[in-house]
Write a protein that holds these residues in place. Sequence first.
Motif, PDB file in Angstrom:
ATOM      1  N   PRO A  98       0.851  -1.194   0.000  1.00 37.39           N
ATOM      2  CA  PRO A  98       0.000   0.000   0.000  1.00 37.39           C
ATOM      3  C   PRO A  98       0.888   1.246   0.000  1.00 37.39           C
ATOM      4  O   PRO A  98       1.670   1.439   0.923  1.00 37.39           O
ATOM      5  N   GLY A  99       0.789   2.065  -1.038  1.00 39.78           N
ATOM      6  CA  GLY A  99       1.607   3.280  -1.109  1.00 39.78           C
ATOM      7  C   GLY A  99       1.431   4.122   0.146  1.00 39.78           C
ATOM      8  O   GLY A  99       0.312   4.336   0.594  1.00 39.78           O
ATOM      9  N   GLY A 100       2.530   4.535   0.749  1.00 41.86           N
ATOM     10  CA  GLY A 100       2.462   5.328   1.975  1.00 41.86           C
ATOM     11  C   GLY A 100       2.338   4.458   3.222  1.00 41.86           C
ATOM     12  O   GLY A 100       2.080   4.967   4.306  1.00 41.86           O
ATOM     13  N   MET A 101       2.552   3.173   3.035  1.00 43.45           N
ATOM     14  CA  MET A 101       2.476   2.238   4.169  1.00 43.45           C
ATOM     15  C   MET A 101       3.334   2.711   5.349  1.00 43.45           C
ATOM     16  O   MET A 101       2.933   2.627   6.503  1.00 43.45           O
ATOM     17  N   LEU A 102       4.515   3.239   5.039  1.00 46.89           N
ATOM     18  CA  LEU A 102       5.415   3.748   6.090  1.00 46.89           C
ATOM     19  C   LEU A 102       5.376   5.271   6.176  1.00 46.89           C
ATOM     20  O   LEU A 102       5.242   5.829   7.259  1.00 46.89           O
ATOM     21  N   THR A 103       5.484   5.934   5.029  1.00 46.63           N
ATOM     22  CA  THR A 103       5.563   7.397   5.026  1.00 46.63           C
ATOM     23  C   THR A 103       4.238   8.064   5.395  1.00 46.63           C
ATOM     24  O   THR A 103       4.209   9.221   5.788  1.00 46.63           O
ATOM     25  N   ASN A 104       3.134   7.325   5.239  1.00 46.37           N
ATOM     26  CA  ASN A 104       1.828   7.872   5.622  1.00 46.37           C
ATOM     27  C   ASN A 104       1.136   6.865   6.549  1.00 46.37           C
ATOM     28  O   ASN A 104      -0.024   6.489   6.350  1.00 46.37           O
ATOM     29  N   PHE A 105       1.877   6.454   7.553  1.00 50.25           N
ATOM     30  CA  PHE A 105       1.441   5.379   8.456  1.00 50.25           C
ATOM     31  C   PHE A 105       0.137   5.713   9.186  1.00 50.25           C
ATOM     32  O   PHE A 105      -0.673   4.831   9.456  1.00 50.25           O
ATOM     33  N   VAL A 106      -0.082   6.986   9.484  1.00 51.75           N
ATOM     34  CA  VAL A 106      -1.292   7.414  10.202  1.00 51.75           C
ATOM     35  C   VAL A 106      -2.549   7.027   9.415  1.00 51.75           C
ATOM     36  O   VAL A 106      -3.520   6.524   9.967  1.00 51.75           O
ATOM     37  N   THR A 107      -2.517   7.244   8.086  1.00 52.44           N
ATOM     38  CA  THR A 107      -3.659   6.906   7.228  1.00 52.44           C
ATOM     39  C   THR A 107      -3.879   5.399   7.186  1.00 52.44           C
ATOM     40  O   THR A 107      -5.014   4.923   7.209  1.00 52.44           O
ATOM     41  N   ILE A 108      -2.778   4.655   7.116  1.00 55.65           N
ATOM     42  CA  ILE A 108      -2.868   3.183   7.098  1.00 55.65           C
ATOM     43  C   ILE A 108      -3.494   2.689   8.395  1.00 55.65           C
ATOM     44  O   ILE A 108      -4.340   1.790   8.396  1.00 55.65           O
ATOM     45  N   ARG A 109      -3.101   3.295   9.519  1.00 56.35           N
ATOM     46  CA  ARG A 109      -3.667   2.902  10.813  1.00 56.35           C
ATOM     47  C   ARG A 109      -5.167   3.191  10.864  1.00 56.35           C
ATOM     48  O   ARG A 109      -5.930   2.435  11.460  1.00 56.35           O
ATOM     49  N   LYS A 110      -5.582   4.281  10.202  1.00 59.34           N
ATOM     50  CA  LYS A 110      -7.014   4.613  10.152  1.00 59.34           C
ATOM     51  C   LYS A 110      -7.787   3.509   9.429  1.00 59.34           C
ATOM     52  O   LYS A 110      -8.893   3.148   9.833  1.00 59.34           O
ATOM     53  N   ALA A 111      -7.184   2.990   8.346  1.00 59.66           N
ATOM     54  CA  ALA A 111      -7.823   1.913   7.580  1.00 59.66           C
ATOM     55  C   ALA A 111      -7.940   0.643   8.436  1.00 59.66           C
ATOM     56  O   ALA A 111      -8.952  -0.060   8.395  1.00 59.66           O
ATOM     57  N   VAL A 112      -6.904   0.374   9.224  1.00 62.03           N
ATOM     58  CA  VAL A 112      -6.920  -0.794  10.117  1.00 62.03           C
ATOM     59  C   VAL A 112      -8.000  -0.618  11.186  1.00 62.03           C
ATOM     60  O   VAL A 112      -8.729  -1.560  11.520  1.00 62.03           O
ATOM     61  N   LYS A 113      -8.112   0.620  11.699  1.00 60.26           N
ATOM     62  CA  LYS A 113      -9.148   0.907  12.711  1.00 60.26           C
ATOM     63  C   LYS A 113     -10.550   0.775  12.127  1.00 60.26           C
ATOM     64  O   LYS A 113     -11.489   0.387  12.825  1.00 60.26           O
ATOM     65  N   LYS A 114     -10.680   1.106  10.837  1.00 57.56           N
ATOM     66  CA  LYS A 114     -11.967   0.960  10.145  1.00 57.56           C
ATOM     67  C   LYS A 114     -12.393  -0.508  10.169  1.00 57.56           C
ATOM     68  O   LYS A 114     -13.562  -0.828  10.380  1.00 57.56           O
ATOM     69  N   MET A 115     -11.405  -1.375   9.969  1.00 58.97           N
ATOM     70  CA  MET A 115     -11.646  -2.821   9.991  1.00 58.97           C
ATOM     71  C   MET A 115     -12.165  -3.242  11.373  1.00 58.97           C
ATOM     72  O   MET A 115     -13.118  -4.006  11.493  1.00 58.97           O
ATOM     73  N   ALA A 116     -11.549  -2.694  12.409  1.00 55.89           N
ATOM     74  CA  ALA A 116     -11.946  -3.009  13.793  1.00 55.89           C
ATOM     75  C   ALA A 116     -13.342  -2.479  14.089  1.00 55.89           C
ATOM     76  O   ALA A 116     -14.128  -3.129  14.786  1.00 55.89           O
ATOM     77  N   SER A 117     -13.674  -1.291  13.523  1.00 55.97           N
ATOM     78  CA  SER A 117     -14.996  -0.712  13.782  1.00 55.97           C
ATOM     79  C   SER A 117     -16.102  -1.528  13.109  1.00 55.97           C
ATOM     80  O   SER A 117     -17.209  -1.655  13.635  1.00 55.97           O
ATOM     81  N   ILE A 118     -15.790  -2.100  11.942  1.00 56.68           N
ATOM     82  CA  ILE A 118     -16.760  -2.974  11.260  1.00 56.68           C
ATOM     83  C   ILE A 118     -17.019  -4.218  12.118  1.00 56.68           C
ATOM     84  O   ILE A 118     -18.149  -4.667  12.269  1.00 56.68           O
ATOM     85  N   ASP A 119     -15.936  -4.755  12.686  1.00 59.11           N
ATOM     86  CA  ASP A 119     -16.074  -5.927  13.562  1.00 59.11           C
ATOM     87  C   ASP A 119     -16.947  -5.607  14.771  1.00 59.11           C
ATOM     88  O   ASP A 119     -17.754  -6.430  15.209  1.00 59.11           O
ATOM     89  N   ARG A 120     -16.786  -4.382  15.315  1.00 55.46           N
ATOM     90  CA  ARG A 120     -17.605  -3.966  16.467  1.00 55.46           C
ATOM     91  C   ARG A 120     -19.076  -3.845  16.074  1.00 55.46           C
ATOM     92  O   ARG A 120     -19.964  -4.206  16.830  1.00 55.46           O
ATOM     93  N   MET A 121     -19.298  -3.315  14.855  1.00 55.97           N
ATOM     94  CA  MET A 121     -20.674  -3.185  14.340  1.00 55.97           C
ATOM     95  C   MET A 121     -21.372  -4.542  14.298  1.00 55.97           C
ATOM     96  O   MET A 121     -22.552  -4.667  14.618  1.00 55.97           O
TER      97      MET A 121
END
Length: 264
Positions: A98-121
Amino acid sequence: MANNIEVKDLLEAGVHFGHLTRKWNPNMAPYIYMERNGIHVINLYKTAAKIEEANEALKKIAASGRKILFVATKKQAKDIVADKAGAVNMPYITERWPGGMLTNFVTIRKAVKKMASIDRMKKDGTFDTLSKKEKLQVDRLRAKLEKNLGSISDMTRLPGALFIVDTMREHIAVREAQKLNIPIFAMVDTNSDPREVEYVIPSNDDASKSIEKVLTYVTSAIAEGLSERKADKAEKQADEENERRAEKEAKEKKAKALETEENE
């Protein structure tokens, strides 16, 4: 090191097979033993020494509690990396980088958190209130995120190092790690530039047997580092417990002495 590197084992796994001589990178010259039938042959004694060197460094990183991110998106390396990295609880990328995996790590973490929020739903019943179409969209998004980022869901901060199979193919990952001064460990074939990597392992990065052999050595060293960390933690906890016990005993002794004095 518990897992000694045998040149014979590297030879049997085909680690010495390089690329066609016309495709070589001249900077790999120090690691090339000879040329045979138009193919460069890698010096396995140098490979063994470089694996030892990389293993010592990886062991220290693992013992410090930092994560080592494994990157290999080529077909013959995917399953091996997922299996070996997963066994030592290290994150890995085996689909698309994923482009920006390291240089834009904050955005990648947001995507991972989105995954967790779906699981909570799905757990709290919110998912059941959605329409059929919305459920389908959410499920598709969850599956896509899982495929691309599922293996890094536990990586809460930037990794302590990258381990790459084929630096030419994973050039974007190499560039991002260089920008952030994250050390790179890599299997480097005769067609690649070793100057891009801090810890070069000159080796055949195309054959699955070669990839598996090198990764077996590497992950064994990581496992050693993790074991040392676990032992150190247990020792520290035991020391703290002994200290608490000693303090408690000293207080009880002092209280008893004061009581004795008062009675006299």
